[in-house]
Scaffold this motif. Structure first.
Motif, short mmCIF file in Angstrom:
data_model
loop_
_atom_site.label_atom_id
_atom_site.label_comp_id
_atom_site.label_asym_id
_atom_site.label_seq_id
_atom_site.Cartn_x
_atom_site.Cartn_y
_atom_site.Cartn_z
N ASP A 135 0.90 -1.26 0.12
CA ASP A 135 -0.08 -0.08 0.08
C ASP A 135 0.97 1.10 -0.07
OD1 ASP A 135 -2.58 -1.33 0.03
OD2 ASP A 135 -1.89 -1.88 2.46
N ALA A 136 2.12 1.28 0.46
CA ALA A 136 2.81 2.23 0.52
C ALA A 136 4.60 1.76 0.76
CB ALA A 136 2.58 3.15 1.86
N ILE A 137 5.30 2.59 0.23
CA ILE A 137 6.95 2.34 0.06
C ILE A 137 7.51 3.47 1.07
CG2 ILE A 137 8.90 2.66 -1.38
CD1 ILE A 137 7.39 1.56 -3.40
N PHE A 138 8.12 2.83 1.93
CA PHE A 138 9.12 3.71 2.60
C PHE A 138 10.51 3.61 1.81
CE2 PHE A 138 11.93 3.92 6.31
CZ PHE A 138 12.36 5.20 6.50
N GLY A 139 10.70 4.89 1.14
CA GLY A 139 11.60 5.11 -0.08
C GLY A 139 12.86 5.90 0.66
N ARG A 140 13.82 5.79 -0.35
CA ARG A 140 14.99 6.37 -0.05
C ARG A 140 15.50 7.59 -0.59
NH1 ARG A 140 19.24 3.20 1.38
NH2 ARG A 140 18.78 1.27 0.54
N TYR A 141 14.52 8.13 -1.65
CA TYR A 141 14.98 9.25 -2.25
C TYR A 141 14.07 10.42 -2.14
CZ TYR A 141 17.12 5.45 -4.73
OH TYR A 141 17.85 4.43 -5.09
N GLY A 142 14.68 11.44 -1.45
CA GLY A 142 13.96 12.67 -0.94
C GLY A 142 14.24 14.00 -2.10
N THR A 143 14.89 13.67 -2.93
CA THR A 143 15.25 14.83 -3.75
C THR A 143 14.44 14.80 -5.02
OG1 THR A 143 17.07 13.68 -4.98
CG2 THR A 143 17.62 15.16 -3.10
N LEU A 144 14.49 16.14 -5.83
CA LEU A 144 13.40 16.20 -7.06
C LEU A 144 13.73 15.11 -8.15
CD1 LEU A 144 11.18 17.90 -8.50
CD2 LEU A 144 12.96 19.22 -9.29
N ASP A 145 14.80 14.99 -8.36
CA ASP A 145 15.22 14.14 -9.82
C ASP A 145 15.25 12.72 -9.34
OD1 ASP A 145 15.28 16.38 -11.17
OD2 ASP A 145 17.52 16.57 -11.06
N ALA A 146 15.98 12.49 -8.15
CA ALA A 146 16.01 10.94 -8.02
C ALA A 146 14.45 10.57 -7.40
CB ALA A 146 16.85 10.73 -6.76
N GLY A 147 13.75 11.38 -6.92
CA GLY A 147 12.51 11.05 -6.47
C GLY A 147 11.51 10.78 -7.48
N ARG A 148 11.64 11.82 -8.36
CA ARG A 148 10.70 11.71 -9.80
C ARG A 148 10.82 10.42 -10.60
NH1 ARG A 148 8.53 16.89 -12.40
NH2 ARG A 148 7.97 15.30 -13.98
N GLU A 149 12.35 10.05 -10.60
CA GLU A 149 12.50 8.76 -11.11
C GLU A 149 12.12 7.59 -10.46
OE1 GLU A 149 16.64 9.02 -12.35
OE2 GLU A 149 16.74 6.87 -12.51
N PHE A 150 12.32 7.51 -9.28
CA PHE A 150 11.93 6.30 -8.45
C PHE A 150 10.13 6.31 -8.30
CE2 PHE A 150 10.37 4.20 -4.28
CZ PHE A 150 11.18 3.36 -4.32
N TYR A 151 9.94 7.41 -8.43
CA TYR A 151 8.31 7.47 -8.34
C TYR A 151 7.54 7.20 -9.60
CZ TYR A 151 3.83 10.01 -7.06
OH TYR A 151 2.28 10.26 -6.67
N ALA A 152 8.13 7.23 -10.70
CA ALA A 152 7.69 7.11 -12.14
C ALA A 152 8.07 5.76 -12.32
CB ALA A 152 8.57 7.95 -13.17
N ASP A 153 9.14 5.35 -11.67
CA ASP A 153 9.27 3.79 -12.00
C ASP A 153 8.30 2.69 -11.25
OD1 ASP A 153 11.43 1.60 -12.89
OD2 ASP A 153 10.94 1.31 -10.71
N VAL A 154 8.15 3.20 -10.01
CA VAL A 154 7.42 2.19 -9.25
C VAL A 154 5.91 2.40 -9.53
CG1 VAL A 154 6.81 1.37 -7.01
CG2 VAL A 154 9.06 2.38 -7.44
N LYS A 155 5.42 3.57 -9.72
CA LYS A 155 4.03 3.58 -10.31
C LYS A 155 3.66 3.12 -11.60
CE LYS A 155 2.43 6.77 -6.65
NZ LYS A 155 1.42 7.17 -6.09
N GLY A 156 4.76 3.21 -12.54
CA GLY A 156 4.66 2.79 -13.81
C GLY A 156 4.40 0.99 -13.65
N ARG A 157 4.87 0.58 -12.59
CA ARG A 157 4.64 -0.97 -12.42
C ARG A 157 3.33 -1.43 -11.94
NH1 ARG A 157 10.43 -3.42 -11.23
NH2 ARG A 157 11.80 -1.76 -11.39
N LEU A 158 2.72 -0.50 -11.58
CA LEU A 158 1.33 -0.68 -10.86
C LEU A 158 0.25 -1.77 -11.98
CD1 LEU A 158 0.81 2.15 -8.62
CD2 LEU A 158 1.29 0.03 -7.88
N ALA A 159 0.29 -0.78 -13.23
CA ALA A 159 -0.82 -1.40 -14.14
C ALA A 159 -0.60 -2.75 -14.49
CB ALA A 159 -0.65 -0.41 -15.51
N ARG A 160 0.80 -3.27 -14.64
CA ARG A 160 0.97 -4.73 -14.85
C ARG A 160 0.32 -5.65 -13.55
NH1 ARG A 160 6.49 -5.29 -14.88
NH2 ARG A 160 6.84 -3.37 -15.07
#
Ligand SMILES: Cc1cc2nc3c(=O)[nH]c(=O)nc-3n(C[C@H](O)[C@H](O)[C@H](O)COP(=O)(O)O)c2cc1C
Lengths: 397, 462
Positions: free
Chosen positions: B235-260
């Motif tokens: 339901d949630a991820i305790f993530g590592r990336y708190g900066t804009l670029d790394a955060g967005r990349e991680f966010y897009a990657d993981v959220k992009g996996r959901l549909a599958r």
């Protein structure tokens, strides 16, 4: 403590809490609140009632299977309480809401990790500032083992209890694995702990090898109180080797005397006779204004349950005055206290706290106020020295 | 301004733990064990209307160079029981506990979480972690027993099994009708059977369905397998990336996996760990932050940190001097045990090369290098600056919110609650009152219906 011959040492009293009470029909009694058995409110209320009665401690009964009327497997009865909350968590949930009473959850040694249990009991001891204990039990039930899938029943009794004794040994070593003053916060040297005061426990046994130390600092009591029920030689050996409180269920004074003698003998064999060991009589109680009323209530409960309540002759029915007589008489068997199981918690717990306790107080046999703020203190047990601590340097003789 | 509605921010409080971000030498630092510290911390988080309190866990004291590591805070309470106790002194705050899927058994853990959910009236969450090392295993019956590559296969089956146990009661079983004598409506409540590679268990689960149905599930871990695990079932991820670029990349990657996995974007919240330093002005905050970093990274801490990469004893080196010229010892890391951070350095030779270059270019000592390369504060500034940064990161889809890790126990959250939270509320991006009572309510997650588990047929096992 000085005790004159006319007023014998006060009794210790504990109550065992399980569902709506010991009787299978207890949940149908007025005031039983069966729909609330899975709420914190229910358990907090019971703890507070027990504390009002100045009881030494309450036990939270538990098991790793759904309750069953069959000793060998699960049943499909729908007329009995089924389901219960984890006892250790329930005790922890109640800890901040109580101030003086001891909290003793049941733990099944057979299927749990001593490393987890050690910190899980140390933590409510920290939360309650020294009021935690545990009631260690074993399980040889096949349907309970199948919930874990690691081993297959049956297990020999002796094996189960020997494993439980090792379990307690690991738990105790882990409690001692931090010396009391291990945390030093030495800003000058940058050291948070003195690692000389943290110890690997290096336990190697048939069932466990555990390295340690604990992740949780030594609890306030040093060693929270370990208790266990006695039913047969194998369990007596566990009590003798591992417990500060043993519970003895006996039909009468003679039975209690025999069990006490057997446990004391086993204790001598361990060489631990210098350490105090409380033996408590274990009794289910149905308390009413007089014996006929109590008997009538039990009869009514039995009728509801559809069969007589078999507690192996260890059930008491009668008035608080009669129970006080029995406890004081039974104590002569070598018992220093009693673990009472309310037949119907809604009825018999308040009868204990509001009628039995005042009756015992009138006879000079029970406390009028909590005299200590730890469970060990209430039981007259010293806070043990840490087995790993080097004795403080003594001036040369 | 775009017409996109403002995202609501999720905030949580991580009780400061056993890592070098906790500044224990500050005179304001209190006990990390005393329950009063937990009460203070939890009540501050609840006063600030945070979603939940978060507890990390480690099952063995860290060791380095064969000795217990003594420079950071050492010791913590048991996760389950401290959360159960906290349920007694809070009303709304979610209670998230990290519990390892390698050194536990599903029946017991499912029972403990279902109990915690009952005892907190629907506020329990489980951060499923998968540390598997033999070092930790030495504290348990079966010792170290899981190859690294199996950690998520066990975790997945553990979670699936626990879910079967949670779902073995659908919530309608308890009649508790004293008149008719019907306690259970369903004689087979709690029946389950699971046969799999890691668990082969069956019987009756003994805790009735809890207020949230199941606890909220968190994942922490950054590997490919970890991300898949989260996308499939957390339901949630305790993530590592708190900066804009790394955060967005991680966010897009993981959220992009959901549909599958047949899931929607809002079914998984991404909540990175974040530290912060507040000042009356940005300049003051930067000064304090610099001082905090010096306290977090003493000379000794810097040397110990370097040893994680070099995998050898560097105690002879001067923390105020240059980096070692000798190369890291490649192979299994044996110097530091019980630390997840060690695994960040998959290629120590490359890391060492990079660091030497950086140190030469900027003329950094060992200690300065470590300060420069390790966990910098995520948010530094005045309350207005920090509120603005948090909001910006969330609106830019670098996160759905943050799990704040203060550097002081237990008062490290106080100023944030008093100064940053009101500004976020003024912006309309953070609640002013709890809208619901359960953690699922706070996170906007639906209560799951029990998966309809057909009564198990007795499966023959070959
Ligand atoms: C932000 C974050 C926090 C973590 N907290 C814990 C923790 O409290 N306890 C623990 O045992 N592992 C913790 N871990 C470690 C991961 O759970 C562990 O590394 C992981 O499960 C291994 O998977 P990975 O290879 O996908 O990272 C944390 C990891 C991350 C990224």
């Amino acid at each position: 403590m000085s005790v004159s011959s006319s007023s014998p040492a006060p009794l210790h009293l504990a109550v065992a809490l399980d569902g709506a009470g010991r009787h299978p029909a207890a949940w149908r009694e007025p005031g039983a609140r069966p729909a609330e058995l899975f709420t914190a409110r229910y358990w907090a209320g019971l703890a507070s009632e027990a504390e009002t009665g100045l009881l030494d401690f309450i036990t939270f009964e538990d098991g790793l299977a759904l309750q069953s009327s069959s000793p060998t497997g699960s049943d499909e009865r729908t007329d009995r309480v089924r389901g219960r909350l984890d006892a250790v968590l329930t005790a922890a949930r109640v800890a901040p809401l109580t101030r003086r009473i001891g909290l003793v959850p049941a733990v099944t040694a057979t299927h749990t990790e001593p490393f987890h249990i050690s910190k899980a009991i140390a933590t409510p001891d920290h939360v309650s500032r020294g009021r935690a204990g545990l009631r260690i039990q074993v399980s040889g039930l096949a349907h309970e083992a199948s919930h874990f899938g690691r081993r297959t029943a049956p297990f020999a009794d002796g094996e189960l209890y020997a494993e439980a004794a090792d379990h307690v040994e690991v738990v105790r070593r882990l409690w001692d694995s931090w010396e009391d003053d291990a945390e030093i916060r030495n800003v000058a040297t940058g050291r948070f702990v003195d690692r000389e005061k943290l110890h690997h426990i290096d336990f190697e046994g048939r069932h466990f090898s555990v390295r340690g130390p604990s992740i949780t600092p030594r609890p306030p009591q040093g060693q929270p109180v370990v208790s266990a029920s006695g039913a047969g030689e194998a369990s007596y050996a566990l009590i003798a080797r591992s417990a500060e409180v043993g519970y003895v269920a006996a039909h009468d004074g003679d039975g209690a005397r025999a069990a006490v003698a057997a446990i004391r003998r086993a204790r001598e064999a361990t060489g631990a006779t210098a350490e105090p060991l409380h033996l408590f009589g274990e009794l289910t109680v149905f308390l009413d204004a007089d014996a006929p009323a109590a008997a009538a209530r039990l009869e009514r409960l039995d009728a509801l349950a559809g069969l007589p309540h078999g507690d192996g002759g260890t059930a008491f029915t009668g008035s608080p005055g009669q129970l006080a007589d029995l406890l004081l008489e039974r104590r002569a068997a070598g018992l220093s206290g009693f673990l009472l199981r309310p037949g119907v918690i809604a009825h018999d717990l308040p009868a204990i706290t509001r009628s039995l306790v005042p009756e015992l107080q009138r006879r000079g046999a029970f406390r009028h106020a909590y005299e200590a703020d730890t469970l060990r203190g209430l039981l007259g047990l010293e806070r043990p020295a840490n087995r790993y601590a080097r004795p403080a340097a003594r001036p040369a003789a | 301004m775009s017409s996109k509605p403002l995202k609501q921010i999720h905030l949580a409080a991580h009780f400061p733990g056993v890592n070098n971000t906790t500044v224990w030498s500050d005179p304001a630092a209190g006990s990390h064990i005393d329950f009063d510290s937990f009460i203070h911390f939890a009540r501050t988080a609840e006063r600030a209307k945070f979603d939940f309190l978060f507890l990390a866990e480690g099952l063995r004291l860290r060791e380095q160079g064969g000795e217990i590591y003594d420079l950071d805070v050492v010791g913590r309470p048991d996760t389950f029981t401290v959360l159960a106790a906290l349920a007694a002194v809070t009303d709304r705050l979610g209670l998230t506990g990290t519990i390892n899927s390698t050194f536990n058994e599903p029946y017991e853990v499912a029972r403990q979480f279902a109990t915690l959910d009952h005892l907190s009236e629907g506020r329990a969450a489980w951060n499923v972690v998968t540390s598997w090392d033999a070092f930790t295993g030495e504290n348990f019956r079966r010792g170290g027993f899981l190859p690294r590559e199996d950690r998520y296969s066990r975790a997945q089956e553990f979670l699936a099994t626990a879910t079967e146990l949670f779902d073995s009661w659908d919530g309608s079983e308890i009649a508790a009708d004293a008149g008719s004598g019907t306690f259970l409506r369903n004689a087979r409540a709690g029946v389950f059977a699971h046969r799999g590679r890691h668990f082969d268990i069956e019987g009756r689960f003994n805790v009735p369905r809890s207020p949230q149905g199941r606890p909220v599930i968190f994942q922490a871990g950054d590997s490919e397998e970890g991300r898949e695990f989260a996308a499939a079932g957390a339901d949630a991820i305790f993530g590592r990336y708190g900066t804009l670029d790394a955060g967005r990349e991680f966010y897009a990657d993981v959220k992009g996996r959901l549909a599958r996995h047949g899931r929607t974007h809002d079914q998984l919240k991404i909540l990175p760990a974040a530290t912060f330093v507040l000042g009356d002005t940005d300049a003051e905050a930067r000064e304090i932050a610099h001082e905090v970093r010096r306290l977090q990274v003493s000379g000794q801490t810097a040397i110990k940190f370097l040893e994680h990469v070099w995998n050898r004893d560097l105690s002879a080196y001067d923390p105020d001097g240059p980096l070692p010229e000798t190369d890291p010892l490649v192979g299994e890391n044996t110097i530091a045990l019980g630390r997840a951070s060690v695994r960040q350095f998959r290629d120590p030779l490359a890391t060492a090369r990079q660091w030497r270059e950086l140190a030469r270019a900027k003329n950094l000592s060992i200690r300065e290098l470590v300060i420069a390369t390790t966990a910098d504060q995520t948010f530094v500034g005045s309350a207005a600056t920090i509120a603005g940064s948090i909001d910006a990161l969330v609106q830019a889809d670098a996160a759905d919110g943050f799990i704040l890790v203060p550097h002081i126990t237990p008062g490290g959250l106080d100023a944030f609650a008093d100064s940053v939270v009101p500004l976020l509320q003024e912006r309309g991006v953070f609640r002013t009152e709890y809208e619901g009572t359960t953690l699922r309510d706070h996170l906007g997650l639906a209560v799951p219906a029990p998966a309809s588990t057909p009564a198990p047929a007795p499966a023959p096992v070959s």
